[in-house]
Design a protein around this motif. Structure first.
Motif, short mmCIF file in Angstrom:
data_model
loop_
_atom_site.label_atom_id
_atom_site.label_comp_id
_atom_site.label_asym_id
_atom_site.label_seq_id
_atom_site.Cartn_x
_atom_site.Cartn_y
_atom_site.Cartn_z
N GLU A 238 -23.68 84.27 49.62
CA GLU A 238 -24.46 83.25 50.33
C GLU A 238 -25.72 83.88 50.93
O GLU A 238 -26.74 83.20 51.08
N ASN B 166 -29.46 82.46 50.70
CA ASN B 166 -30.28 82.22 51.90
C ASN B 166 -31.62 82.93 51.81
O ASN B 166 -32.64 82.41 52.30
N LYS C 75 -35.06 80.83 51.94
CA LYS C 75 -36.11 81.21 52.89
C LYS C 75 -37.43 81.42 52.17
O LYS C 75 -38.49 80.97 52.64
#
Length: 358
Positions: free
Chosen positions: A346, A350, A354
């Motif tokens: 994960e 992420n 971002k």
């Protein structure tokens, strides 16, 4: 779950979301390759005398992993070699159904030969399109990818079983290169007649190895013509005229095929249930976030079953920016292809979210 990342040192340097282009080489496979070449360096022909035993072990390992008897497993250097060998085994002019804009190594190979070719469109009604074209055109063969190389659209096993039951005389030939290694697969129960795959992507076996799986019913329906010294050597290929031997005419590289066995051992040790669970979790997170940001083709969101390969909206400038931030993806079609395997996390997603500002 972080333990799944061990043995893949490239993950310490990059956010690697590009298995659909090239899988990672596990540390255990690398170690095998080092030891193998040292043995060859020191022993030369003494090592190669064991070639038959090594390849038999690989063949049996592939057969167990995919639920296919080893006497119906042919070892080939890659998908394209195996698929072209199959096409040369088919009498012309047979009629072949393809998917429009499927993987070029499928469609180009068929289109370059004297087949009558018809197509089904890839869209939200993919399964309906396939059935309609088979009913209308009555092809002898249907050749296709289990997972589409650009956008990850997937044909699931339940559909294949129903398709074979509805059209038992149509020979189903599947490319599993973008699928095998992502979840457990029972070939004999799948409805497929032939499955072909390279193993450098989701199998993480490196380059130069692949396989063909044959249903028992295929013999007599295709006529392979290749013959060579390797056609008659080793277990399961004991006599002239044997079937799988005609797909293995030459001397084989025990380095590359031995790597496949080690890679399969690693997948089994990790556990296919755990692997598919991890992939499913990641692909669900990714799909939801990409969909919310409007980065996916709308029609692909209408499909219930999907792979962990996505094509998000983006251009070369975005691709290069992601690469500059250590996020490895591919430019494919009209967007950026992102793919995640069981060793991803994960945190990897992420970092991508971002960078995409979503």
């Amino acid at each position: 779950m972080d333990n799944l990342r061990k043995g893949f040192p490239v993950l310490e340097q990059y956010t690697y979301l590009n298995t659909a282009a090239s899988g990672l080489l596990p540390e255990k496979v690398w170690e095998y390759r080092q030891e193998h070449d040292l043995d060859f360096f020191l022993k030369a022909s003494l090592l190669k005398e064991k070639m038959g035993d090594i390849l038999t072990g690989v063949r049996e390992s592939v057969g167990r992993f995919f639920m296919c008897a080893p006497n119906r497993v042919a070892l080939v250097p890659n998908f394209s070699y195996g698929f072209n060998s199959i096409l040369e085994s088919i009498d012309k002019p047979s009629k072949v159904l393809l998917l429009k804009n499927d993987y070029p190594s499928i469609n180009w190979a068929v289109e370059s030969r004297d087949f009558r070719v018809v197509y089904a469109d890839i869209n939200e009604k993919l399964e309906e399109n396939i059935i309609a074209q088979i009913e209308k055109e009555q092809p002898h063969f249907f050749a296709f990818s289990l997972v589409q190389w650009i956008n990850g659209v997937k044909l699931n096993v339940e559909f294949l079983k129903k398709l074979k039951a509805k059209f038992p005389d149509v020979i189903l030939i599947a490319d599993g290169t973008q699928y095998f290694g992502t979840e457990a697969f029972d070939f004999d129960a799948s409805g497929l007649d032939i499955a072909v795959s390279s193993c450098y992507k989701w199998m993480n076996a490196g380059y130069g190895n692949g396989f063909i799986l044959f249903n028992e019913s295929v013999q007599g329906k295709i006529s392979p013509k290749n013959l060579g010294f390797g056609s008659l050597q080793g277990k399961y290929k004991a006599h002239e005229g044997n079937f799988i031997g005609k797909f293995e005419p030459g001397h084989y590289d025990t380095l590359n095929f031995g790597s496949l066995k080690v890679a399969i051992d690693l997948l089994q040790q990790t556990g296919m249930e755990l692997i598919s669970e991890k992939i499913n979790k990641l692909k669900t997170i990714a799909r939801e976030r990409f969909a919310e940001a409007g980065l996916l083709e709308e029609w692909t969101l209408q499909r219930e079953d999907y792979s962990s390969l996505f094509n998000i909206k983006g251009d070369e400038q975005l691709f290069n920016r992601l690469k500059g931030e250590g996020i490895i993806t591919s430019l494919r079609g009209e967007g950026i292809r992102v793919s995640m395997h069981y060793f991803n996390s994960e945190k990897d997603l992420n970092r991508l979210f971002k960078a995409l500002k979503i």
